[in-house]
Design a protein around this motif. Structure first.
Motif, short mmCIF file in Angstrom:
data_model
loop_
_atom_site.label_atom_id
_atom_site.label_comp_id
_atom_site.label_asym_id
_atom_site.label_seq_id
_atom_site.Cartn_x
_atom_site.Cartn_y
_atom_site.Cartn_z
N ARG A 55 -13.84 -61.53 17.83
CA ARG A 55 -15.08 -61.17 17.13
C ARG A 55 -15.82 -60.04 17.85
O ARG A 55 -16.28 -59.07 17.21
N ASN A 56 -15.92 -60.12 19.16
CA ASN A 56 -16.64 -59.09 19.92
C ASN A 56 -15.92 -57.74 19.88
O ASN A 56 -16.56 -56.69 19.81
N ARG A 57 -14.59 -57.77 19.90
CA ARG A 57 -13.83 -56.52 19.82
C ARG A 57 -13.99 -55.88 18.43
O ARG A 57 -14.15 -54.66 18.31
N ARG A 58 -13.94 -56.71 17.39
CA ARG A 58 -14.10 -56.17 16.03
C ARG A 58 -15.48 -55.57 15.83
O ARG A 58 -15.62 -54.50 15.23
N LEU A 59 -16.51 -56.24 16.31
CA LEU A 59 -17.86 -55.72 16.15
C LEU A 59 -18.09 -54.46 16.97
O LEU A 59 -18.85 -53.57 16.57
N THR A 60 -17.41 -54.36 18.11
CA THR A 60 -17.48 -53.14 18.91
C THR A 60 -16.90 -51.97 18.13
O THR A 60 -17.51 -50.89 18.04
N LEU A 61 -15.71 -52.15 17.57
CA LEU A 61 -15.05 -51.09 16.81
C LEU A 61 -15.81 -50.76 15.54
O LEU A 61 -15.88 -49.59 15.13
N ALA A 62 -16.40 -51.78 14.91
CA ALA A 62 -17.19 -51.53 13.71
C ALA A 62 -18.39 -50.65 14.03
O ALA A 62 -18.73 -49.73 13.26
N GLY A 63 -19.05 -50.91 15.16
CA GLY A 63 -20.18 -50.09 15.56
C GLY A 63 -19.78 -48.65 15.82
O GLY A 63 -20.49 -47.71 15.43
N ILE A 64 -18.63 -48.46 16.45
CA ILE A 64 -18.14 -47.10 16.73
C ILE A 64 -17.89 -46.36 15.43
O ILE A 64 -18.25 -45.17 15.29
N GLU A 65 -17.26 -47.03 14.46
CA GLU A 65 -16.95 -46.37 13.20
C GLU A 65 -18.21 -46.01 12.42
O GLU A 65 -18.31 -44.94 11.83
N LEU A 66 -19.19 -46.91 12.41
CA LEU A 66 -20.43 -46.64 11.68
C LEU A 66 -21.21 -45.49 12.32
O LEU A 66 -21.87 -44.72 11.63
N ALA A 67 -21.11 -45.38 13.63
CA ALA A 67 -21.84 -44.32 14.33
C ALA A 67 -21.14 -42.97 14.22
O ALA A 67 -21.79 -41.92 14.27
N ALA A 68 -19.83 -43.00 14.07
CA ALA A 68 -19.04 -41.76 14.14
C ALA A 68 -18.94 -41.01 12.82
O ALA A 68 -18.79 -39.80 12.81
N ASP A 69 -19.00 -41.73 11.69
CA ASP A 69 -18.81 -41.05 10.41
C ASP A 69 -19.71 -41.68 9.35
O ASP A 69 -20.59 -42.47 9.65
N GLN A 70 -19.45 -41.33 8.11
CA GLN A 70 -20.26 -41.79 7.00
C GLN A 70 -19.67 -43.02 6.30
O GLN A 70 -19.87 -43.21 5.11
N ALA A 71 -18.94 -43.81 7.02
CA ALA A 71 -18.32 -45.00 6.44
C ALA A 71 -19.38 -45.94 5.87
O ALA A 71 -20.47 -46.08 6.42
N LYS A 72 -19.07 -46.54 4.73
CA LYS A 72 -19.98 -47.49 4.11
C LYS A 72 -19.91 -48.83 4.85
O LYS A 72 -18.85 -49.26 5.29
N VAL A 73 -21.04 -49.49 4.91
CA VAL A 73 -21.11 -50.77 5.61
C VAL A 73 -20.15 -51.78 5.00
O VAL A 73 -19.43 -52.49 5.73
N ILE A 74 -20.07 -51.82 3.67
CA ILE A 74 -19.21 -52.81 3.02
C ILE A 74 -17.74 -52.55 3.34
O ILE A 74 -16.95 -53.48 3.51
N ASP A 75 -17.36 -51.27 3.45
CA ASP A 75 -15.97 -50.94 3.77
C ASP A 75 -15.61 -51.36 5.20
O ASP A 75 -14.53 -51.89 5.45
N VAL A 76 -16.52 -51.12 6.12
CA VAL A 76 -16.29 -51.51 7.51
C VAL A 76 -16.27 -53.03 7.63
O VAL A 76 -15.44 -53.60 8.36
N ALA A 77 -17.15 -53.69 6.91
CA ALA A 77 -17.19 -55.15 6.94
C ALA A 77 -15.87 -55.75 6.48
O ALA A 77 -15.31 -56.64 7.13
N LEU A 78 -15.35 -55.27 5.36
CA LEU A 78 -14.07 -55.76 4.84
C LEU A 78 -12.92 -55.44 5.79
O LEU A 78 -12.00 -56.25 5.98
N LYS A 79 -12.96 -54.27 6.40
CA LYS A 79 -11.89 -53.85 7.30
C LYS A 79 -11.76 -54.80 8.48
O LYS A 79 -10.64 -55.09 8.94
N TYR A 80 -12.89 -55.32 8.96
CA TYR A 80 -12.86 -56.18 10.14
C TYR A 80 -13.03 -57.66 9.81
O TYR A 80 -13.48 -58.45 10.64
N GLY A 81 -12.64 -58.02 8.59
CA GLY A 81 -12.48 -59.43 8.26
C GLY A 81 -13.68 -60.17 7.73
O GLY A 81 -13.66 -61.40 7.64
N TYR A 82 -14.75 -59.46 7.38
CA TYR A 82 -15.94 -60.12 6.83
C TYR A 82 -15.90 -60.03 5.30
O TYR A 82 -15.75 -58.95 4.74
#
Length: 304
Positions: A55-82
């Motif tokens: 869980r901590n590793r997924r949330l770390t990577l999710a934060g990096i992706e949201l900060a780095a580009d214009q990824a949508k929150v829902i897309d990142v959430a689904l990508k990491y199992g939410y």
């Protein structure tokens, strides 16, 4: 060495499958051990569970992706199992301290949980007294609390202390019913990613002892339950003598798992862990207070 390599292979497997559903059995197979053994060893050595690590590793990577580009929150959430944005937002805020939508706001800080990397160092050369004993089936009466959250030694000790201090009446009843004021049995079982059950109990040898308690105590007996532990082989080692020996059990458990277990030909068995607490308590006698100790019973079985 094979054991160390296996643990690292398991960690690498997790890292390679963080965007997929991770099967704990498949992870454990990388370490050449059973799923239960791997998860318990991982938790003891690292201070957090496999599920918490993922869980901590997924949330770390999710934060990096949201900060780095214009990824949508829902897309990142689904990508990491939410499954829903709400569940992702709740977990994200708990870990990072901010909402996913606030990541790109100037001044917002993110947290990073780095991947585990095992390093080989020259350790050991220590003497650890231990014995291996097969214990017959045991019957105990006790009461429990579900310990949750992080499993750091500090958090574990704090929860145990609070549990003991705030359930004195239960302890007095158990000691009185079973005529044993010198010992307590701490039982730890039902380990999971959310925590584990922690019992304070007293041991008895008669099947009808619990029924006697119910007859004598009526409604008060409902706070207790019978605990049946099957015949089991244990690695038994003892803490140093101290006023508060419970402060030393985590270090002893970690030492047994990291130094003795890898070359023993045994693995941890899926059974309750037991701490037999020898209080030897006598008010005002400092010498006796400092002679308390705990026997740590780790259930083991031969590696197949």
């Amino acid at each position: 060495m094979d054991w160390i390599i296996g643990i690292q292979k398991a960690i690498n497997y997790i890292e390679e499958h963080l965007t997929e559903e991770i099967d704990y059995d498949a992870v454990a197979a990388q370490s050449y051990s059973s799923s239960y053994h791997f998860q318990r060893v991982f938790s003891i050595l690292c201070g957090f569970t496999v599920g918490e690590y993922i869980r901590n590793r997924r949330l770390t990577l999710a934060g990096i992706e949201l900060a780095a580009d214009q990824a949508k929150v829902i897309d990142v959430a689904l990508k990491y199992g939410y499954e829903t944005p709400d569940s992702f937002t709740k977990a994200f805020r708990k870990f990072h301290g901010i909402l996913p939508s606030q990541v790109r706001t100037n001044g917002s800080n993110l947290k990073s949980f780095s991947p585990l990397v095992l390093k080989i160092s020259l350790e050991g050369g220590n003497i650890m007294d231990y014995r291996i004993e097969k214990k017959p089936e045991m019957l105990l009466t006790g009461y429990k609390r579900r310990f949750t959250g992080t499993r750091t030694p500090e958090a574990r000790s704090e929860q145990e202390c609070d549990f003991y201090v705030n359930t004195r009446m239960n302890q007095y009843i158990l000691h009185g019913m079973y005529r044993d004021c010198d010992n307590d049995y701490n039982i730890m079982t039902n380990f999971g990613d959310d925590g584990y059950d922690f019992y304070i109990a007293s041991r008895h040898d008669r099947e009808d002892a619990y029924e006697d308690m119910v007859d004598d105590l009526k409604e008060e007996a409902k706070r207790f339950e019978i605990i049946r532990i099957p015949e089991m082989l244990y690695l038994i080692c003892e803490t140093e003598r101290a006023k508060w020996p419970n402060l030393h059990t985590d270090a002893l458990r970690k030492k047994a798992v990291s130094e003795w277990l890898p070359t023993s030909g045994y693995e941890l068995a899926d059974a309750p862990e037991i701490e037999l607490v020898h209080w030897f308590y006598k008010r005002g006698d400092e010498k006796l207070n400092n002679s308390r100790y705990i026997e740590l019973w780790l259930p083991i079985r031969k590696v197949k």
